[in-house]
Design a protein around this motif. Sequence first.
Motif, PDB file in Angstrom:
ATOM      1  N   TYR A  16       1.163  -1.331  -0.298  1.00 55.91           N
ATOM      2  CA  TYR A  16      -0.402  -0.269  -0.344  1.00 55.91           C
ATOM      3  C   TYR A  16       1.129   1.040   0.142  1.00 55.91           C
ATOM      4  O   TYR A  16       0.423   2.102  -0.543  1.00 55.91           O
ATOM      5  CB  TYR A  16      -0.631  -0.197   1.419  1.00 55.91           C
ATOM      6  N   SER A  17       2.417   1.259   0.806  1.00 60.41           N
ATOM      7  CA  SER A  17       2.580   2.278   0.348  1.00 60.41           C
ATOM      8  C   SER A  17       3.846   2.960  -0.188  1.00 60.41           C
ATOM      9  O   SER A  17       4.825   3.113  -0.320  1.00 60.41           O
ATOM     10  CB  SER A  17       3.617   1.998   1.832  1.00 60.41           C
ATOM     11  N   LEU A  18       3.854   1.771  -1.918  1.00 65.32           N
ATOM     12  CA  LEU A  18       4.742   1.344  -3.011  1.00 65.32           C
ATOM     13  C   LEU A  18       4.700   3.237  -3.340  1.00 65.32           C
ATOM     14  O   LEU A  18       2.839   3.241  -3.641  1.00 65.32           O
ATOM     15  CB  LEU A  18       4.564   0.842  -3.252  1.00 65.32           C
ATOM     16  N   PRO A  19       4.730   3.714  -4.562  1.00 66.39           N
ATOM     17  CA  PRO A  19       5.075   5.466  -4.689  1.00 66.39           C
ATOM     18  C   PRO A  19       3.863   4.158  -5.965  1.00 66.39           C
ATOM     19  O   PRO A  19       4.048   3.387  -6.607  1.00 66.39           O
ATOM     20  CB  PRO A  19       6.240   5.561  -5.215  1.00 66.39           C
ATOM     21  N   PRO A  20       2.968   5.888  -6.672  1.00 68.57           N
ATOM     22  CA  PRO A  20       2.187   5.002  -7.077  1.00 68.57           C
ATOM     23  C   PRO A  20       2.682   5.183  -8.495  1.00 68.57           C
ATOM     24  O   PRO A  20       1.791   4.687  -9.989  1.00 68.57           O
ATOM     25  CB  PRO A  20       0.579   6.598  -7.332  1.00 68.57           C
ATOM     26  N   CYS A  74       4.931  -0.350 -10.059  1.00 66.41           N
ATOM     27  CA  CYS A  74       3.983  -1.756 -10.287  1.00 66.41           C
ATOM     28  C   CYS A  74       4.280  -2.386  -8.713  1.00 66.41           C
ATOM     29  O   CYS A  74       5.238  -2.859  -8.793  1.00 66.41           O
ATOM     30  CB  CYS A  74       4.317  -2.343 -11.511  1.00 66.41           C
ATOM     31  N   ALA A  75       3.419  -2.870  -8.289  1.00 63.46           N
ATOM     32  CA  ALA A  75       2.743  -3.180  -7.040  1.00 63.46           C
ATOM     33  C   ALA A  75       3.699  -4.744  -7.082  1.00 63.46           C
ATOM     34  O   ALA A  75       4.328  -5.475  -6.011  1.00 63.46           O
ATOM     35  CB  ALA A  75       2.336  -3.081  -5.895  1.00 63.46           C
ATOM     36  N   ILE A  76       2.922  -5.235  -8.328  1.00 57.65           N
ATOM     37  CA  ILE A  76       3.686  -6.730  -8.701  1.00 57.65           C
ATOM     38  C   ILE A  76       5.338  -7.052  -9.143  1.00 57.65           C
ATOM     39  O   ILE A  76       5.336  -7.580  -9.084  1.00 57.65           O
ATOM     40  CB  ILE A  76       1.969  -6.965 -10.485  1.00 57.65           C
ATOM     41  N   CYS A  77       5.241  -5.898  -9.727  1.00 54.49           N
ATOM     42  CA  CYS A  77       6.750  -6.235 -10.265  1.00 54.49           C
ATOM     43  C   CYS A  77       7.742  -6.381  -8.932  1.00 54.49           C
ATOM     44  O   CYS A  77       8.095  -7.116  -8.729  1.00 54.49           O
ATOM     45  CB  CYS A  77       7.166  -4.834 -10.724  1.00 54.49           C
ATOM     46  N   ALA A  78       6.863  -5.318  -8.434  1.00 50.60           N
ATOM     47  CA  ALA A  78       7.514  -5.255  -7.003  1.00 50.60           C
ATOM     48  C   ALA A  78       8.127  -6.866  -5.802  1.00 50.60           C
ATOM     49  O   ALA A  78       8.698  -7.123  -5.324  1.00 50.60           O
ATOM     50  CB  ALA A  78       7.526  -4.249  -5.803  1.00 50.60           C
ATOM     51  N   GLU A  79       6.629  -7.441  -6.020  1.00 53.65           N
ATOM     52  CA  GLU A  79       6.621  -8.870  -5.578  1.00 53.65           C
ATOM     53  C   GLU A  79       6.912  -9.607  -6.140  1.00 53.65           C
ATOM     54  O   GLU A  79       7.584 -10.356  -5.205  1.00 53.65           O
ATOM     55  CB  GLU A  79       4.553  -8.852  -5.492  1.00 53.65           C
ATOM     56  N   ASN A  80       6.852  -9.853  -7.536  1.00 52.84           N
ATOM     57  CA  ASN A  80       7.959 -10.988  -8.255  1.00 52.84           C
ATOM     58  C   ASN A  80       9.534 -10.339  -8.282  1.00 52.84           C
ATOM     59  O   ASN A  80      10.239 -11.677  -7.316  1.00 52.84           O
ATOM     60  CB  ASN A  80       7.150 -10.577  -9.843  1.00 52.84           C
ATOM     61  N   HIS A  95      -6.339   1.386  -9.123  1.00 55.74           N
ATOM     62  CA  HIS A  95      -4.909   1.462  -8.853  1.00 55.74           C
ATOM     63  C   HIS A  95      -4.357   1.029 -10.393  1.00 55.74           C
ATOM     64  O   HIS A  95      -4.402  -0.029 -10.910  1.00 55.74           O
ATOM     65  CB  HIS A  95      -4.845   0.206  -8.231  1.00 55.74           C
ATOM     66  N   ILE A  96      -2.792   1.178 -10.583  1.00 52.26           N
ATOM     67  CA  ILE A  96      -2.322   1.143 -11.763  1.00 52.26           C
ATOM     68  C   ILE A  96      -1.484   0.258 -12.043  1.00 52.26           C
ATOM     69  O   ILE A  96      -0.468   0.079 -10.417  1.00 52.26           O
ATOM     70  CB  ILE A  96      -1.163   2.606 -12.359  1.00 52.26           C
ATOM     71  N   TYR A  97      -1.083  -0.631 -12.796  1.00 53.86           N
ATOM     72  CA  TYR A  97      -0.431  -1.232 -13.060  1.00 53.86           C
ATOM     73  C   TYR A  97      -0.189  -2.136 -14.464  1.00 53.86           C
ATOM     74  O   TYR A  97      -0.390  -1.333 -14.903  1.00 53.86           O
ATOM     75  CB  TYR A  97      -0.828  -3.355 -11.994  1.00 53.86           C
ATOM     76  N   GLY A 107      19.513   5.556  -8.867  1.00 58.23           N
ATOM     77  CA  GLY A 107      20.701   6.526  -8.871  1.00 58.23           C
ATOM     78  C   GLY A 107      20.641   7.740  -9.483  1.00 58.23           C
ATOM     79  O   GLY A 107      20.634   8.989  -9.858  1.00 58.23           O
ATOM     80  N   ASP A 108      19.747   7.006 -11.202  1.00 58.36           N
ATOM     81  CA  ASP A 108      19.882   7.593 -11.714  1.00 58.36           C
ATOM     82  C   ASP A 108      17.916   8.692 -11.934  1.00 58.36           C
ATOM     83  O   ASP A 108      17.449   9.321 -13.228  1.00 58.36           O
ATOM     84  CB  ASP A 108      20.181   6.825 -13.248  1.00 58.36           C
ATOM     85  N   GLY A 109      17.749   7.782 -11.241  1.00 60.17           N
ATOM     86  CA  GLY A 109      16.122   9.247 -10.776  1.00 60.17           C
ATOM     87  C   GLY A 109      15.252   8.027 -11.557  1.00 60.17           C
ATOM     88  O   GLY A 109      13.838   8.930 -11.386  1.00 60.17           O
ATOM     89  N   GLU A 110      14.980   7.394 -12.361  1.00 61.89           N
ATOM     90  CA  GLU A 110      14.051   6.283 -12.391  1.00 61.89           C
ATOM     91  C   GLU A 110      13.818   5.211 -11.303  1.00 61.89           C
ATOM     92  O   GLU A 110      14.614   4.350 -10.721  1.00 61.89           O
ATOM     93  CB  GLU A 110      14.964   5.577 -13.536  1.00 61.89           C
ATOM     94  N   PRO A 111      12.751   4.724 -11.343  1.00 64.60           N
ATOM     95  CA  PRO A 111      12.213   4.268 -10.253  1.00 64.60           C
ATOM     96  C   PRO A 111      12.229   2.688 -10.727  1.00 64.60           C
ATOM     97  O   PRO A 111      12.490   2.205 -11.552  1.00 64.60           O
ATOM     98  CB  PRO A 111      10.809   4.052  -9.866  1.00 64.60           C
ATOM     99  N   PRO A 112      12.273   1.933  -9.620  1.00 69.39           N
ATOM    100  CA  PRO A 112      12.988   0.663  -9.749  1.00 69.39           C
ATOM    101  C   PRO A 112      11.837  -0.496 -10.184  1.00 69.39           C
ATOM    102  O   PRO A 112      12.128  -1.124 -10.925  1.00 69.39           O
ATOM    103  CB  PRO A 112      13.279  -0.117  -7.946  1.00 69.39           C
ATOM    104  N   TYR A 113      10.623  -0.236  -9.947  1.00 71.98           N
ATOM    105  CA  TYR A 113       9.618  -1.167 -10.640  1.00 71.98           C
ATOM    106  C   TYR A 113       8.647  -0.122 -11.338  1.00 71.98           C
ATOM    107  O   TYR A 113       7.767  -0.418 -11.581  1.00 71.98           O
ATOM    108  CB  TYR A 113       8.736  -1.750  -9.715  1.00 71.98           C
ATOM    109  N   PRO A 114       9.424   0.530 -12.706  1.00 75.31           N
ATOM    110  CA  PRO A 114       8.147   1.661 -13.537  1.00 75.31           C
ATOM    111  C   PRO A 114       6.760   0.260 -14.316  1.00 75.31           C
ATOM    112  O   PRO A 114       7.414  -0.736 -14.145  1.00 75.31           O
ATOM    113  CB  PRO A 114       8.934   2.394 -14.124  1.00 75.31           C
ATOM    114  N   ILE A 115       6.112   1.564 -14.319  1.00 74.76           N
ATOM    115  CA  ILE A 115       5.145   0.258 -14.871  1.00 74.76           C
ATOM    116  C   ILE A 115       4.965   1.038 -16.190  1.00 74.76           C
ATOM    117  O   ILE A 115       5.114   1.942 -16.510  1.00 74.76           O
ATOM    118  CB  ILE A 115       3.495   1.618 -13.622  1.00 74.76           C
ATOM    119  N   THR A 116       5.358  -0.490 -16.860  1.00 73.69           N
ATOM    120  CA  THR A 116       4.825  -0.252 -18.485  1.00 73.69           C
ATOM    121  C   THR A 116       3.573  -0.599 -19.174  1.00 73.69           C
ATOM    122  O   THR A 116       3.093  -1.599 -18.458  1.00 73.69           O
ATOM    123  CB  THR A 116       6.051  -1.383 -18.801  1.00 73.69           C
TER     124      THR A 116
END
Length: 443
Positions: free
Chosen positions: A272-276, A279-285, A339-341, A321-330
């Motif tokens: 729930y606290s993951l930035p919008p 992708c929460a599914i990518c984080a779980e995977n 919610h967006i995935y 480090g380059d400002g990109e989120p670790p789990y970007p939404i594609t």
Amino acid sequence: MSSPWQQAWDAAQPHLHSIQDVLASPAFHRPNHRILRVGQLDAELLDAELVHILTEPVSKALATVNASIKARFEPELALLVQLVLYRFSVWSSGASYGAMLQGLRYSAPSSGLGSRPPQRRRLIIHGALTILVPYFHNRLHAYALSHAWPDAPASDTRRRAWAALMSLETAHGAFSLLNFVAFLWNGKYRTIVDRFLMMRLEPSQALLKRDVSYEFMNRQMVWHAFTEFLLFLLPLINPRSVARRLASTFSSILPAPSPTQKIRAPKRGKYYSLPPDQCAICAENASLNVNFGDATGALASYTPAFSASSNSDVGDNNTEGDGEPPYPITTPYLASCEHIYCYACLAERMLRAADDGSCGWTCLRCAEEVRSADRYRLESESGNLRRSSTLGGAENESVGDGDRERSDAESSQGDEGSESDFSSEFGSGTGSLGSYTFTGSEA
């Protein structure tokens, strides 16, 4: 006057006394008791199985603590168990536990008639030859192999010692074979040590009653049939469906929370606290795939859930480090819970839920059931409106700030015209990258 029975008894007394004298004389040959060979072999197997049963739990415990400790001290553990069993069985009662179960005990020849229990000195030599000598042989054999004695030059002392050890093992094997053949012939001495010390197993009672119990065999057959049934039944059971039915059953039994409790305790998913913008599914995977080659990734994968801080704080801490989120939404798609995935992640989860026969998929952010998903429109940083791509090809629409109203109208007309192209029932698993919805039959 005595009766005729008393007179007959008195007349037979001299003859009875003569028979007793003959039986007590040294010249009288008493027949040996017939000892079953299978009982002696079963006693040996029972003793070995008892040692294995006692050492196995300790070995497993040592392996859990440190595998190297188990491999290093396992022979010493078996030696300790054998010494303790020998002390409380053969040394105390003159028979091992396996021999006791078979109604046998050790006996040694005596100077007079018959046999007697073995002396302490004989038992000490017997224990040393049956327990200590095999232990030292196993240790020496392992030490020679670990130090490459067989690969040493022919003139080396280690190679000669290895050849002598192999010769002793060969001679012991040959003598063991000859002793076993002799044991099968007369049933006297079971091992070479027993023959050397003249210790044999004899019945502990004058009348040996051999009862064969099939209780253990019956238990083994029942357990084998039960395991075979489980191996046949478990692949037919869907654990997710069972867990879902149990959850629905318990939810119907338990009282429903009051509206005040619902307001005070809103539903929160695992992420729930993951930035919008992630992708929460990518984080779980990613949390389920541990990469031990990368220490940083391996440590990060063990933290599937994020802290309960605010979204702004989490967003600052979860960027590379380059400002990109670790789990970007594609290819963003909007679930029914707002919610967006990623499209691929969301489609995979919903397909899996449909295959399981559930009503929907549980959102990782709000823990609500997701029954449908639609394409998501987002506004870029320059103020232009962009539309997500479809499965057939990219369909992008971008207009300026002045033509925003005309673009909205055209896009709405395009949605109405292409509704048949972008909407499909989720149960079929086919169609374009449009909206997915659980139908009532699938629910």
